[in-house]
Motif scaffolding. Structure first.
Motif, PDB file in Angstrom:
ATOM      1  N   LYS A  54       0.837  -1.213   0.000  1.00 51.68           N
ATOM      2  CA  LYS A  54       0.000   0.000   0.000  1.00 51.68           C
ATOM      3  C   LYS A  54       0.865   1.253   0.000  1.00 51.68           C
ATOM      4  O   LYS A  54       0.597   2.202  -0.744  1.00 51.68           O
ATOM      5  N   ALA A  55       1.904   1.279   0.835  1.00 53.04           N
ATOM      6  CA  ALA A  55       2.785   2.445   0.912  1.00 53.04           C
ATOM      7  C   ALA A  55       3.541   2.632  -0.401  1.00 53.04           C
ATOM      8  O   ALA A  55       3.712   3.757  -0.884  1.00 53.04           O
ATOM      9  N   LEU A  56       3.969   1.535  -0.999  1.00 51.20           N
ATOM     10  CA  LEU A  56       4.699   1.605  -2.269  1.00 51.20           C
ATOM     11  C   LEU A  56       3.789   2.094  -3.393  1.00 51.20           C
ATOM     12  O   LEU A  56       4.188   2.945  -4.197  1.00 51.20           O
ATOM     13  N   LEU A  57       2.560   1.619  -3.434  1.00 54.65           N
ATOM     14  CA  LEU A  57       1.612   2.091  -4.455  1.00 54.65           C
ATOM     15  C   LEU A  57       1.317   3.574  -4.293  1.00 54.65           C
ATOM     16  O   LEU A  57       1.217   4.304  -5.290  1.00 54.65           O
ATOM     17  N   ALA A  58       1.198   4.035  -3.054  1.00 56.91           N
ATOM     18  CA  ALA A  58       0.974   5.461  -2.809  1.00 56.91           C
ATOM     19  C   ALA A  58       2.173   6.272  -3.285  1.00 56.91           C
ATOM     20  O   ALA A  58       2.016   7.327  -3.907  1.00 56.91           O
ATOM     21  N   ALA A  59       3.384   5.778  -3.019  1.00 62.40           N
ATOM     22  CA  ALA A  59       4.599   6.478  -3.456  1.00 62.40           C
ATOM     23  C   ALA A  59       4.683   6.515  -4.980  1.00 62.40           C
ATOM     24  O   ALA A  59       5.068   7.534  -5.564  1.00 62.40           O
ATOM     25  N   ILE A  60       4.308   5.423  -5.635  1.00 61.94           N
ATOM     26  CA  ILE A  60       4.305   5.372  -7.098  1.00 61.94           C
ATOM     27  C   ILE A  60       3.322   6.412  -7.648  1.00 61.94           C
ATOM     28  O   ILE A  60       3.644   7.172  -8.568  1.00 61.94           O
ATOM     29  N   HIS A  61       2.150   6.465  -7.061  1.00 62.78           N
ATOM     30  CA  HIS A  61       1.128   7.431  -7.493  1.00 62.78           C
ATOM     31  C   HIS A  61       1.620   8.870  -7.300  1.00 62.78           C
ATOM     32  O   HIS A  61       1.463   9.712  -8.197  1.00 62.78           O
ATOM     33  N   GLU A  62       2.214   9.144  -6.145  1.00 61.47           N
ATOM     34  CA  GLU A  62       2.699  10.496  -5.839  1.00 61.47           C
ATOM     35  C   GLU A  62       3.851  10.921  -6.745  1.00 61.47           C
ATOM     36  O   GLU A  62       4.104  12.111  -6.916  1.00 61.47           O
ATOM     37  N   ASN A  63       4.548   9.953  -7.337  1.00 58.20           N
ATOM     38  CA  ASN A  63       5.699  10.259  -8.177  1.00 58.20           C
ATOM     39  C   ASN A  63       5.399  10.068  -9.662  1.00 58.20           C
ATOM     40  O   ASN A  63       6.291   9.769 -10.447  1.00 58.20           O
TER      41      ASN A  63
ATOM     42  N   SER B 151      16.018   2.332  -5.905  1.00 60.08           N
ATOM     43  CA  SER B 151      16.976   2.727  -4.868  1.00 60.08           C
ATOM     44  C   SER B 151      16.332   3.525  -3.739  1.00 60.08           C
ATOM     45  O   SER B 151      16.889   3.631  -2.649  1.00 60.08           O
ATOM     46  N   LYS B 152      15.156   4.088  -4.003  1.00 60.24           N
ATOM     47  CA  LYS B 152      14.468   4.881  -2.982  1.00 60.24           C
ATOM     48  C   LYS B 152      13.610   4.026  -2.050  1.00 60.24           C
ATOM     49  O   LYS B 152      13.193   4.495  -1.002  1.00 60.24           O
ATOM     50  N   ILE B 153      13.333   2.789  -2.450  1.00 61.61           N
ATOM     51  CA  ILE B 153      12.408   1.964  -1.666  1.00 61.61           C
ATOM     52  C   ILE B 153      12.884   1.825  -0.222  1.00 61.61           C
ATOM     53  O   ILE B 153      12.166   2.140   0.711  1.00 61.61           O
ATOM     54  N   VAL B 154      14.119   1.367  -0.057  1.00 54.66           N
ATOM     55  CA  VAL B 154      14.628   1.183   1.307  1.00 54.66           C
ATOM     56  C   VAL B 154      15.017   2.529   1.916  1.00 54.66           C
ATOM     57  O   VAL B 154      14.691   2.817   3.068  1.00 54.66           O
TER      58      VAL B 154
ATOM     59  N   GLU C  75      14.001   5.679   1.333  1.00 48.84           N
ATOM     60  CA  GLU C  75      12.946   6.649   1.639  1.00 48.84           C
ATOM     61  C   GLU C  75      11.658   6.021   2.162  1.00 48.84           C
ATOM     62  O   GLU C  75      11.121   6.460   3.168  1.00 48.84           O
ATOM     63  N   LEU C  76      11.170   4.997   1.478  1.00 49.60           N
ATOM     64  CA  LEU C  76       9.903   4.387   1.877  1.00 49.60           C
ATOM     65  C   LEU C  76       9.997   3.751   3.266  1.00 49.60           C
ATOM     66  O   LEU C  76       9.051   3.800   4.034  1.00 49.60           O
TER      67      LEU C  76
END
Length: 156
Positions: free
Chosen positions: A113-122, A129-132, A134-135
């Motif tokens: 869910k958090a990753l999908l939100a980050a994908i949407h926001e970007n 490389s941002k997953i670990v 920043e997320l």
């Protein structure tokens, strides 16, 4: 000691185990009652002391031993499983036996869910490389889930 505290009422108010009840007369002292919060705190301590889980059969048998208020709170909730399911801090896991309780934590679904939100926001993509970096910042449970999967690529 009691006088040094300012009298019986003030002394009792300073003790977690005691309640002073004013009754229009001289008042009386009684054993302090327990709350759901007290039971949750005791369960979290038992979970930590037992390597991260606590057997469901031990909740009433051991945790509530000598603490009838704890037992009543748990029974009023419908038993250990239902009590734990009502608490945000706890997860009850059924395992075919008496089950066990553990601290509530993040799940793979929470990370997705958090990753999908980050994908949407970007704008529809998110750098691997941002997953670990920043997320997972400030979310050690997210980082552990991703690392346990073998890293961001294998997790995804």
């Amino acid at each position: 000691i009691i006088e040094d505290a300012g009298g019986p009422k003030k002394f009792c108010m300073q003790q977690d185990e005691l309640d002073f009840v004013s009754d229009g007369g001289s008042g009386f002292v009684k054993r302090a009652g327990a709350s759901e919060y007290d039971v949750v705190k005791a369960l979290l301590a038992a979970i930590d002391e037992n390597g991260g889980t606590y057997q469901g059969s031990k909740i009433v048998a051991e945790l509530c031993k000598g603490k009838p208020a704890f037992k009543k709170i748990i029974e009023d909730a419908g038993g250990p499983k239902k009590f734990c399911m009502q608490q945000d801090e706890l997860d009850f896991v059924s395992d075919g036996g008496s089950g066990f309780v553990k601290r509530a934590g993040a799940s793979e679904y929470d990370v997705v869910k958090a990753l999908l939100a980050a994908i949407h926001e970007n704008g529809g993509t998110y750098q691997g490389s941002k997953i670990v970096a920043e997320l997972c910042k400030g979310k050690p449970a997210f980082k552990k889930i991703i690392e346990d999967a073998g890293g961001p690529k294998k997790f995804c």
